[in-house]
Design a protein around this motif. Structure first.
Motif, short mmCIF file in Angstrom:
data_model
loop_
_atom_site.label_atom_id
_atom_site.label_comp_id
_atom_site.label_asym_id
_atom_site.label_seq_id
_atom_site.Cartn_x
_atom_site.Cartn_y
_atom_site.Cartn_z
N GLY A 124 -11.70 -1.88 6.24
CA GLY A 124 -11.91 -2.80 5.13
C GLY A 124 -10.99 -4.00 5.27
N ARG A 125 -10.99 -4.85 4.25
CA ARG A 125 -10.16 -6.06 4.26
C ARG A 125 -9.43 -6.23 2.94
NH1 ARG A 125 -9.71 -8.24 9.49
NH2 ARG A 125 -11.65 -7.72 10.58
N VAL A 126 -8.21 -6.74 3.02
CA VAL A 126 -7.44 -7.06 1.81
C VAL A 126 -8.11 -8.24 1.11
CG1 VAL A 126 -5.22 -7.83 0.90
CG2 VAL A 126 -5.27 -6.20 2.79
N ILE A 127 -8.45 -8.05 -0.16
CA ILE A 127 -9.09 -9.14 -0.90
C ILE A 127 -8.22 -9.67 -2.04
CG2 ILE A 127 -11.43 -8.37 -0.34
CD1 ILE A 127 -11.59 -7.00 -3.04
N GLU A 128 -7.15 -8.93 -2.38
CA GLU A 128 -6.27 -9.37 -3.45
C GLU A 128 -4.99 -8.53 -3.41
OE1 GLU A 128 -6.23 -9.67 -8.39
OE2 GLU A 128 -7.99 -8.90 -7.31
N THR A 129 -3.88 -9.11 -3.82
CA THR A 129 -2.63 -8.35 -3.97
C THR A 129 -2.07 -8.63 -5.36
OG1 THR A 129 -1.26 -10.14 -3.05
CG2 THR A 129 -2.09 -8.49 -1.51
N ARG A 130 -1.61 -7.57 -6.02
CA ARG A 130 -1.03 -7.73 -7.36
C ARG A 130 -0.19 -6.52 -7.72
NH1 ARG A 130 -4.46 -5.04 -11.07
NH2 ARG A 130 -6.45 -4.42 -10.16
N ARG A 131 0.94 -6.77 -8.38
CA ARG A 131 1.84 -5.73 -8.88
C ARG A 131 2.19 -4.69 -7.80
NH1 ARG A 131 -0.63 -3.48 -14.37
NH2 ARG A 131 -2.45 -3.26 -13.01
N LEU A 139 0.38 -3.71 -5.40
CA LEU A 139 -0.80 -3.06 -4.86
C LEU A 139 -1.61 -4.04 -4.02
CD1 LEU A 139 -2.10 -1.07 -7.97
CD2 LEU A 139 -0.77 -0.17 -6.04
N ALA A 140 -2.34 -3.48 -3.08
CA ALA A 140 -3.29 -4.26 -2.29
C ALA A 140 -4.69 -3.84 -2.69
CB ALA A 140 -3.07 -4.03 -0.80
N GLU A 141 -5.51 -4.79 -3.10
CA GLU A 141 -6.91 -4.52 -3.43
C GLU A 141 -7.72 -4.71 -2.15
OE1 GLU A 141 -7.96 -3.41 -6.35
OE2 GLU A 141 -5.92 -3.46 -7.13
N VAL A 142 -8.47 -3.68 -1.79
CA VAL A 142 -9.18 -3.67 -0.50
C VAL A 142 -10.67 -3.48 -0.74
CG1 VAL A 142 -9.43 -2.49 1.72
CG2 VAL A 142 -7.16 -2.78 0.71
N GLY A 143 -11.48 -4.29 -0.07
CA GLY A 143 -12.92 -4.14 -0.14
C GLY A 143 -13.47 -3.58 1.16
N GLY A 144 -14.62 -2.93 1.07
CA GLY A 144 -15.28 -2.43 2.28
C GLY A 144 -14.97 -1.00 2.65
N LEU A 145 -14.14 -0.30 1.85
CA LEU A 145 -13.81 1.09 2.16
C LEU A 145 -14.49 2.01 1.15
CD1 LEU A 145 -10.01 1.02 3.15
CD2 LEU A 145 -12.02 1.14 4.64
N ASP A 146 -15.81 1.99 1.12
CA ASP A 146 -16.56 2.79 0.15
C ASP A 146 -16.40 4.28 0.39
OD1 ASP A 146 -17.44 0.45 -0.98
OD2 ASP A 146 -19.32 0.39 0.17
N ALA A 147 -15.99 4.68 1.60
CA ALA A 147 -15.83 6.11 1.91
C ALA A 147 -14.46 6.65 1.50
CB ALA A 147 -16.05 6.35 3.40
N GLY A 178 4.52 -10.10 4.23
CA GLY A 178 3.70 -10.44 5.38
C GLY A 178 2.24 -10.10 5.21
N MET A 179 1.88 -9.37 4.16
CA MET A 179 0.47 -9.04 3.93
C MET A 179 -0.28 -10.28 3.46
SD MET A 179 -1.12 -6.17 1.36
CE MET A 179 0.22 -5.05 1.77
N ALA A 180 -1.50 -10.44 3.91
CA ALA A 180 -2.28 -11.63 3.58
C ALA A 180 -3.73 -11.25 3.30
CB ALA A 180 -2.22 -12.63 4.74
N ILE A 181 -4.42 -12.14 2.59
CA ILE A 181 -5.84 -11.94 2.32
C ILE A 181 -6.59 -11.87 3.65
CG2 ILE A 181 -7.90 -12.90 1.23
CD1 ILE A 181 -5.78 -11.93 -0.74
N GLY A 182 -7.45 -10.90 3.78
CA GLY A 182 -8.24 -10.75 5.00
C GLY A 182 -7.64 -9.79 6.01
N ASP A 183 -6.43 -9.28 5.75
CA ASP A 183 -5.83 -8.33 6.70
C ASP A 183 -6.71 -7.09 6.82
OD1 ASP A 183 -3.66 -9.87 7.33
OD2 ASP A 183 -2.26 -8.85 5.99
N ARG A 184 -6.77 -6.56 8.02
CA ARG A 184 -7.59 -5.40 8.30
C ARG A 184 -6.91 -4.13 7.79
NH1 ARG A 184 -8.06 -2.33 13.15
NH2 ARG A 184 -6.57 -3.78 14.10
N VAL A 185 -7.68 -3.26 7.14
CA VAL A 185 -7.17 -2.00 6.59
C VAL A 185 -8.02 -0.87 7.16
CG1 VAL A 185 -6.70 -0.66 4.52
CG2 VAL A 185 -6.43 -3.14 4.48
N GLU A 186 -7.37 0.04 7.87
CA GLU A 186 -8.06 1.14 8.53
C GLU A 186 -7.91 2.42 7.71
OE1 GLU A 186 -7.51 3.71 12.67
OE2 GLU A 186 -6.68 1.69 12.52
N LEU A 187 -9.01 3.09 7.43
CA LEU A 187 -9.00 4.34 6.68
C LEU A 187 -8.69 5.50 7.61
CD1 LEU A 187 -9.52 5.76 3.94
CD2 LEU A 187 -11.92 5.99 4.65
N LEU A 188 -7.60 6.24 7.31
CA LEU A 188 -7.18 7.35 8.17
C LEU A 188 -7.66 8.71 7.67
CD1 LEU A 188 -3.47 6.27 8.83
CD2 LEU A 188 -5.51 5.75 10.20
#
Length: 436
Positions: free
Chosen positions: A22-29, A31-39, A77-87
């Protein structure tokens, strides 16, 4: 020959051929909000590939089209669009070769030597053995310490709490247990300890003899709340790995208080409301779920004898963590700063401590000795102010007179190591202390 390659085969089997990303779409408090990890599922681990380095994280919340992830690190160092891998689910793969080693909550070696994973992954959050299939408490254990061999017996499969403030000898007592308690091996969780203390504890306090039968799992105080919380969970999973082989495991967790504080940080970040003294409602289940995994195993398995330390500020036994844990354990040991300040170690307040393995852990004669020792210590405690102020007149009360006579010997006995003949010798020493 198959066993030689088990570790290597496990490493190969752990290599993922398909990665969900998935990808980081927002950061707040934090936390990183990530889209694309429906599983993704609650509690799953992820790997965040940011500009500076890859960092782990855990899924805390789910909503349509996104999930909230708490990073292991600060998030710098985290930025919008960073790749997030589901382990996948949080798990560990312990191996018999871990004995004598120091690992972090992710199972990575901290002693500079390579470490292979075991053949069978285990979930960090596993259920306790079914209650109806668990055996009862086992035989009395030699501990290497006279007071625990007699007045506060420890039996196989028992779970006790060690309640103490800072600086009263708690870590030294845990090291005594690690070296002296009869067990096949020892698993130690150092949760949120100061970094400099790890090497001191393993090399000087435990020593080579103690480390030879230990697995040490540690997360230092500067690490994230996720890592500190996982430290106790990983240690429990390691203990269960050896228990399922039919072994008797001694589990030492230092401390449950820091585990609870780490759980509070994670729960609040996930949106849970603070309740009693700032702790979230889920704390009860977190502590009780961890404690229930220890104890006697089911038929055909071994046992986990557990000692959980609790930091109690100002000896407040009613604070939430102490109160929750005390209600689920098979005994509690209270350490008193006033006793430590007068130089008696371990600084155990016997009158406020109890082992729920009694009276079954001792025979009739031994129980009579224990009762007599407690009676005399209690009599001295009630009259201590009068005695020290010179207001007590000898002959006023025969029980107090006898308590005054035996108190120096009994007080010294509480600090003695067990003699060479173990439990039997400790009871002989107690009998001598109580003699006229």
């Amino acid at each position: 020959m198959t066993g030689i390659f088990d570790g290597l085969l496990a490493e190969i089997a752990g290599v993922a051929t398909v990665r969900r990303v998935g990808r980081v779409i927002e950061t707040r408090r934090g936390l990183a909000e990530v889209g694309g990890l429906d599983a993704a599922a609650i509690g799953d681990r992820v790997l965040i590939h940011s500009r500076d380095a890859a960092a782990g994280g855990e899924v805390l919340r789910l909503s349509p089209g996104r999930c909230s992830i708490l990073p292991d690190a600060s998030g710098d160092g985290m930025a919008i669009g960073d790749r997030v891998e589901l382990l996948g689910r949080a798990e560990i793969a312990p191996d018999d070769s871990w004995i004598g080693r120091i690992v972090d909550p992710a199972g990575r070696p901290l002693d500079g030597r390579p470490l292979l994973r075991g053949p069978r992954p285990r979930a960090l959050r596993a259920p306790a053995p079914p209650a109806a299939s668990r055996r009862g408490l086992g035989v009395r254990l030699g501990t290497g310490t006279a007071v625990f061999d007699t007045l506060l017996p420890l039996v196989r499969g028992q779970r006790i709490g060690l309640f103490a403030g800072s600086g009263v000898g708690k870590s030294s007592l845990l090291a005594r247990f690690a070296r002296g308690v009869e067990a096949d091996l020892v698993v130690i969780a150092l949760v949120g300890e100061r970094g400099r203390e790890l090497r001191e504890f393993t090399e000087r306090v435990l020593g080579a003899e103690g480390m030879a039968r230990c697995v040490v799992v540690t997360a230092t105080s500067d690490q994230s709340a996720l890592m500190r919380r996982s430290c106790a969970l990983t240690a429990m999973a390691v203990a269960e790995h050896f228990r399922d082989q039919g072994l008797h495991v001694l589990l030492l967790v230092d401390s449950i208080t820091r585990f609870a504080e780490a759980h509070r940080e994670v729960a609040l970040a996930g949106g849970e409301e603070a309740a009693l003294r700032g702790f979230p409602p889920s704390l009860n289940q977190a502590i009780m779920g961890l404690a229930e995994r220890a104890g006697p195993g089911p038929e055909g398995a071994g046992d986990i004898t557990a000692v959980f330390s609790v930091l109690v500020a100002g000896s407040d036994m009613e604070e939430p963590v102490a109160d929750i844990l005390r209600g689920v354990l098979d005994g509690h040991v209270v350490m008193d700063r006033r006793i430590a300040e007068r130089g008696r170690f371990p600084a155990i307040d016997l009158l406020r401590s109890v082992s729920r393995s009694l009276p079954d852990a001792a025979d009739a004669d031994e129980n009579a000795l224990i009762a007599e020792a407690r009676r005399l210590l209690g009599a001295y405690d009630r009259a201590e102010l009068m005695i020290q102020a010179g207001l007590y007149a000898s002959g006023s009360d025969p029980v107090i007179d006898r308590a005054i006579q035996v108190w120096p010997r009994l007080d010294a006995f509480l600090a003695e190591p067990a003699p060479a003949n173990g439990v039997a010798g400790s009871f002989e020493r107690l009998r001598t202390c109580l003699s006229e």
